[in-house]
Design a protein around this motif. Structure first.
Motif, PDB file in Angstrom:
ATOM      1  N   LYS A 110      30.151  43.111  33.027  1.00 30.73           N
ATOM      2  CA  LYS A 110      30.801  42.624  34.245  1.00 30.73           C
ATOM      3  C   LYS A 110      31.895  41.640  33.865  1.00 30.73           C
ATOM      4  O   LYS A 110      31.749  40.846  32.936  1.00 30.73           O
ATOM      5  CB  LYS A 110      29.786  41.920  35.142  1.00 30.73           C
ATOM      6  CG  LYS A 110      28.771  42.836  35.734  1.00 30.73           C
ATOM      7  CD  LYS A 110      27.765  42.062  36.565  1.00 30.73           C
ATOM      8  CE  LYS A 110      26.721  43.020  37.093  1.00 30.73           C
ATOM      9  NZ  LYS A 110      25.428  42.400  37.251  1.00 30.73           N
ATOM     10  N   CYS A 111      32.970  41.682  34.615  1.00 29.19           N
ATOM     11  CA  CYS A 111      34.068  40.735  34.438  1.00 29.19           C
ATOM     12  C   CYS A 111      34.088  39.837  35.664  1.00 29.19           C
ATOM     13  O   CYS A 111      34.135  40.314  36.796  1.00 29.19           O
ATOM     14  CB  CYS A 111      35.387  41.491  34.294  1.00 29.19           C
ATOM     15  SG  CYS A 111      36.807  40.392  34.116  1.00 29.19           S
ATOM     16  N   TYR A 112      34.065  38.520  35.426  1.00 29.20           N
ATOM     17  CA  TYR A 112      33.991  37.567  36.521  1.00 29.20           C
ATOM     18  C   TYR A 112      35.344  37.004  36.933  1.00 29.20           C
ATOM     19  O   TYR A 112      35.443  36.321  37.938  1.00 29.20           O
ATOM     20  CB  TYR A 112      33.046  36.421  36.146  1.00 29.20           C
ATOM     21  CG  TYR A 112      31.654  36.922  35.863  1.00 29.20           C
ATOM     22  CD1 TYR A 112      30.841  37.403  36.884  1.00 29.20           C
ATOM     23  CD2 TYR A 112      31.154  36.945  34.569  1.00 29.20           C
ATOM     24  CE1 TYR A 112      29.563  37.873  36.630  1.00 29.20           C
ATOM     25  CE2 TYR A 112      29.880  37.421  34.304  1.00 29.20           C
ATOM     26  CZ  TYR A 112      29.095  37.889  35.341  1.00 29.20           C
ATOM     27  OH  TYR A 112      27.833  38.364  35.076  1.00 29.20           O
ATOM     28  N   GLY A 113      36.383  37.287  36.157  1.00 30.35           N
ATOM     29  CA  GLY A 113      37.708  36.835  36.544  1.00 30.35           C
ATOM     30  C   GLY A 113      38.491  36.230  35.398  1.00 30.35           C
ATOM     31  O   GLY A 113      38.035  36.204  34.251  1.00 30.35           O
ATOM     32  N   MET A 114      39.683  35.751  35.736  1.00 29.88           N
ATOM     33  CA  MET A 114      40.585  35.188  34.737  1.00 29.88           C
ATOM     34  C   MET A 114      41.194  33.898  35.260  1.00 29.88           C
ATOM     35  O   MET A 114      41.506  33.781  36.443  1.00 29.88           O
ATOM     36  CB  MET A 114      41.713  36.185  34.431  1.00 29.88           C
ATOM     37  CG  MET A 114      42.725  35.674  33.404  1.00 29.88           C
ATOM     38  SD  MET A 114      43.993  36.888  32.979  1.00 29.88           S
ATOM     39  CE  MET A 114      45.117  36.706  34.366  1.00 29.88           C
ATOM     40  N   GLU A 115      41.351  32.946  34.380  1.00 28.22           N
ATOM     41  CA  GLU A 115      42.059  31.696  34.652  1.00 28.22           C
ATOM     42  C   GLU A 115      43.147  31.544  33.605  1.00 28.22           C
ATOM     43  O   GLU A 115      42.993  32.010  32.472  1.00 28.22           O
ATOM     44  CB  GLU A 115      41.116  30.492  34.549  1.00 28.22           C
ATOM     45  CG  GLU A 115      40.056  30.421  35.608  1.00 28.22           C
ATOM     46  CD  GLU A 115      40.555  29.899  36.936  1.00 28.22           C
ATOM     47  OE1 GLU A 115      41.547  29.135  36.952  1.00 28.22           O
ATOM     48  OE2 GLU A 115      39.957  30.241  37.957  1.00 28.22           O
ATOM     49  N   THR A 116      44.233  30.910  33.959  1.00 25.48           N
ATOM     50  CA  THR A 116      45.282  30.615  32.986  1.00 25.48           C
ATOM     51  C   THR A 116      45.474  29.109  32.917  1.00 25.48           C
ATOM     52  O   THR A 116      45.190  28.388  33.877  1.00 25.48           O
ATOM     53  CB  THR A 116      46.623  31.281  33.368  1.00 25.48           C
ATOM     54  OG1 THR A 116      47.013  30.846  34.663  1.00 25.48           O
ATOM     55  CG2 THR A 116      46.503  32.792  33.334  1.00 25.48           C
ATOM     56  N   ALA A 117      45.941  28.658  31.763  1.00 27.29           N
ATOM     57  CA  ALA A 117      46.178  27.225  31.569  1.00 27.29           C
ATOM     58  C   ALA A 117      47.259  27.039  30.523  1.00 27.29           C
ATOM     59  O   ALA A 117      47.480  27.911  29.681  1.00 27.29           O
ATOM     60  CB  ALA A 117      44.892  26.535  31.117  1.00 27.29           C
ATOM     61  N   ARG A 118      47.917  25.914  30.573  1.00 31.05           N
ATOM     62  CA  ARG A 118      48.886  25.545  29.535  1.00 31.05           C
ATOM     63  C   ARG A 118      48.138  24.840  28.423  1.00 31.05           C
ATOM     64  O   ARG A 118      47.311  23.979  28.667  1.00 31.05           O
ATOM     65  CB  ARG A 118      49.960  24.611  30.085  1.00 31.05           C
ATOM     66  CG  ARG A 118      50.903  25.293  31.023  1.00 31.05           C
ATOM     67  CD  ARG A 118      52.181  25.646  30.296  1.00 31.05           C
ATOM     68  NE  ARG A 118      52.997  26.483  31.166  1.00 31.05           N
ATOM     69  CZ  ARG A 118      53.637  27.546  30.737  1.00 31.05           C
ATOM     70  NH1 ARG A 118      53.594  27.886  29.485  1.00 31.05           N
ATOM     71  NH2 ARG A 118      54.362  28.260  31.562  1.00 31.05           N
TER      72      ARG A 118
END
Length: 139
Positions: A110-118
């Motif tokens: 299962k994939c729960y999502g993605m977040e991006t950050a610097r």
């Protein structure tokens, strides 16, 4: 095929392949640097409002690292961390996550999502880079 150095299809492929290898090598150096820094020290990230402890690297791909992570209830996850090269790459990652979230099968994580950050100073010249973190079920 075209002779080497004549600008034919094989020389274009070789040039593109060399360019890709150079970019991939730079990305892996950046990721391994982060992995080495994290080897002895856990750190915490916030993923969609949840605190996750990133414990240790568990796998390495061609352009990403996978880390073992736990939430506050001790649930274990795999976190894929990759450097985002450009907007096209970011769009591709978003499509990948969207497709993975639609899949429902006992043999697919299962994939729960993605977040991006610097990331401060992560680039080859010390410049900030964008990184993507994709949270998945640990298999």
């Amino acid at each position: 095929g075209a002779a080497a150095g004549t600008g034919g299809p094989s020389s274009k492929w070789t040039a593109k392949s060399a360019e890709w290898k150079a970019k991939t090598s730079k990305t892996l150096q950046w990721l391994k640097k982060g992995a080495k820094e994290a080897m002895g020290a856990e750190y915490t990230v916030v993923f969609r409002g949840k605190k996750l402890r990133v414990l240790k690297p568990i796998a390495e791909g061609s352009s990403s690292m996978i880390y073992l992570s736990k939430d506050e209830q001790n649930n274990r996850f795999a976190m894929k961390k990759t450097e985002v090269r450009d907007e096209e790459h970011l769009a591709s990652l978003r499509r990948e996550v969207t497709l993975m979230q639609k899949l429902a099968h006992p043999m697919i994580v299962k994939c729960y999502g993605m977040e991006t950050a610097r990331s401060a100073g992560g680039g080859s010249g010390g410049e900030p880079v964008m990184e993507a973190m994709i949270l998945m079920e640990l298999a």
